[in-house]
Design a protein around this motif. Structure first.
Motif, short mmCIF file in Angstrom:
data_model
loop_
_atom_site.label_atom_id
_atom_site.label_comp_id
_atom_site.label_asym_id
_atom_site.label_seq_id
_atom_site.Cartn_x
_atom_site.Cartn_y
_atom_site.Cartn_z
N ASN A 34 -4.30 -3.90 5.79
CA ASN A 34 -3.47 -3.07 4.93
C ASN A 34 -3.61 -3.45 3.46
O ASN A 34 -2.71 -3.18 2.67
CB ASN A 34 -2.01 -3.18 5.36
CG ASN A 34 -1.76 -2.54 6.70
OD1 ASN A 34 -2.54 -1.72 7.18
ND2 ASN A 34 -0.67 -2.91 7.33
N ARG A 45 -5.35 -2.20 1.05
CA ARG A 45 -5.26 -1.05 0.14
C ARG A 45 -3.81 -0.62 -0.05
O ARG A 45 -3.37 -0.34 -1.17
CB ARG A 45 -6.10 0.10 0.67
CG ARG A 45 -6.00 1.34 -0.21
CD ARG A 45 -6.64 2.51 0.45
NE ARG A 45 -7.92 2.78 -0.15
CZ ARG A 45 -8.79 3.63 0.32
NH1 ARG A 45 -8.56 4.25 1.45
NH2 ARG A 45 -9.92 3.85 -0.30
N LEU A 46 -3.05 -0.54 1.03
CA LEU A 46 -1.63 -0.18 0.95
C LEU A 46 -0.87 -1.20 0.11
O LEU A 46 -0.12 -0.85 -0.80
CB LEU A 46 -1.02 -0.09 2.35
CG LEU A 46 0.50 0.04 2.42
CD1 LEU A 46 1.00 1.30 1.72
CD2 LEU A 46 0.95 0.01 3.87
N ASN A 47 -1.06 -2.48 0.42
CA ASN A 47 -0.35 -3.54 -0.29
C ASN A 47 -0.67 -3.50 -1.79
O ASN A 47 0.23 -3.61 -2.63
CB ASN A 47 -0.67 -4.90 0.30
CG ASN A 47 -0.28 -5.00 1.77
OD1 ASN A 47 0.51 -4.22 2.28
ND2 ASN A 47 -0.86 -5.96 2.46
N SER A 101 2.47 -5.69 4.67
CA SER A 101 2.84 -4.59 5.56
C SER A 101 2.31 -4.87 6.97
O SER A 101 1.28 -5.51 7.14
CB SER A 101 2.30 -3.27 5.03
OG SER A 101 0.92 -3.35 4.79
N SER A 118 6.41 1.07 11.07
CA SER A 118 5.66 0.45 9.99
C SER A 118 6.65 -0.17 9.03
O SER A 118 7.70 0.41 8.74
CB SER A 118 4.82 1.49 9.24
OG SER A 118 3.83 2.02 10.09
N ASN A 172 2.45 5.09 3.82
CA ASN A 172 1.58 4.99 2.66
C ASN A 172 2.41 4.60 1.44
O ASN A 172 3.64 4.59 1.51
CB ASN A 172 0.79 6.29 2.43
CG ASN A 172 1.69 7.47 2.15
OD1 ASN A 172 2.56 7.43 1.28
ND2 ASN A 172 1.49 8.56 2.89
N ASN A 173 1.74 4.28 0.35
CA ASN A 173 2.47 3.77 -0.80
C ASN A 173 3.40 4.83 -1.40
O ASN A 173 4.41 4.49 -2.01
CB ASN A 173 1.55 3.14 -1.84
CG ASN A 173 0.55 4.10 -2.42
OD1 ASN A 173 0.13 5.04 -1.76
ND2 ASN A 173 0.14 3.87 -3.64
#
Length: 163
Positions: free
Chosen positions: A32, A34-36, A146, A153, A116-117
């Motif tokens: 994760n 990219r999300l973080n 995450s 989630s 998602n963000n």
């Protein structure tokens, strides 16, 4: 060239074995990153929209504290905030992870496999307490983690004011 019945049956059997193996296998840890990183970038934007002139920076100790709490919230369905299943707080987890300073935390939970963000920032931006934490210019360090399961989630951000 037409496929033979043997080829079709072999492909179907292979597909069934793959599906069964995936269902029986333990869930893999998703990457994760990219999300973080997207959450960190969104917090940076919120801070600068609030007039902050400092740049929030990722901190490994705060990231570890966020990881511990995200895993705890994911695995303990009764949790939905800052207090851990063992009674720990963002401050105690951060200190245990090696951060010296004052911390605050925001937690986002989505009852689905994915988050998602944009989901995260919408949960926090429109919550006055979470927005106050995100837009506090004194929070110059951050850790985000995450975790996902099939039906839940969790994203945890720990914000720090270094001592």
């Amino acid at each position: 060239m037409p496929l033979s019945h043997r080829t079709v049956h072999a492909a179907a059997a292979l597909g069934a074995v793959t599906v069964l193996a995936a269902l029986g296998a333990p869930s893999a840890h998703a990457d994760n990153t990219r999300l973080n990183n997207g959450v960190v970038a969104n917090v940076y934007t919120v801070q600068h929209q609030a007039g902050c002139s400092t740049d929030i920076k990722k901190n490994p100790a705060l990231t570890l504290a966020a990881q511990w709490h995200a895993q705890d919230v994911l695995n303990n369905r009764a949790l939905d905030g800052d207090v851990g299943s063992d009674g720990s707080t963002a401050q105690s987890r951060s200190a245990a992870a090696g951060f010296s300073g004052t911390v605050a935390e925001t937690v986002a939970i989505n009852p689905a496999l994915a988050i998602n963000n944009l989901d995260v920032i919408n949960q926090w931006y429109y919550d006055p307490a979470a927005f106050a934490v995100m837009s506090d210019c004194a929070n110059t360090a951050i850790g985000v983690w995450s975790e996902n399961s099939l039906d839940r989630s969790v994203v945890v951000a720990v914000y720090g004011k270094p001592a």
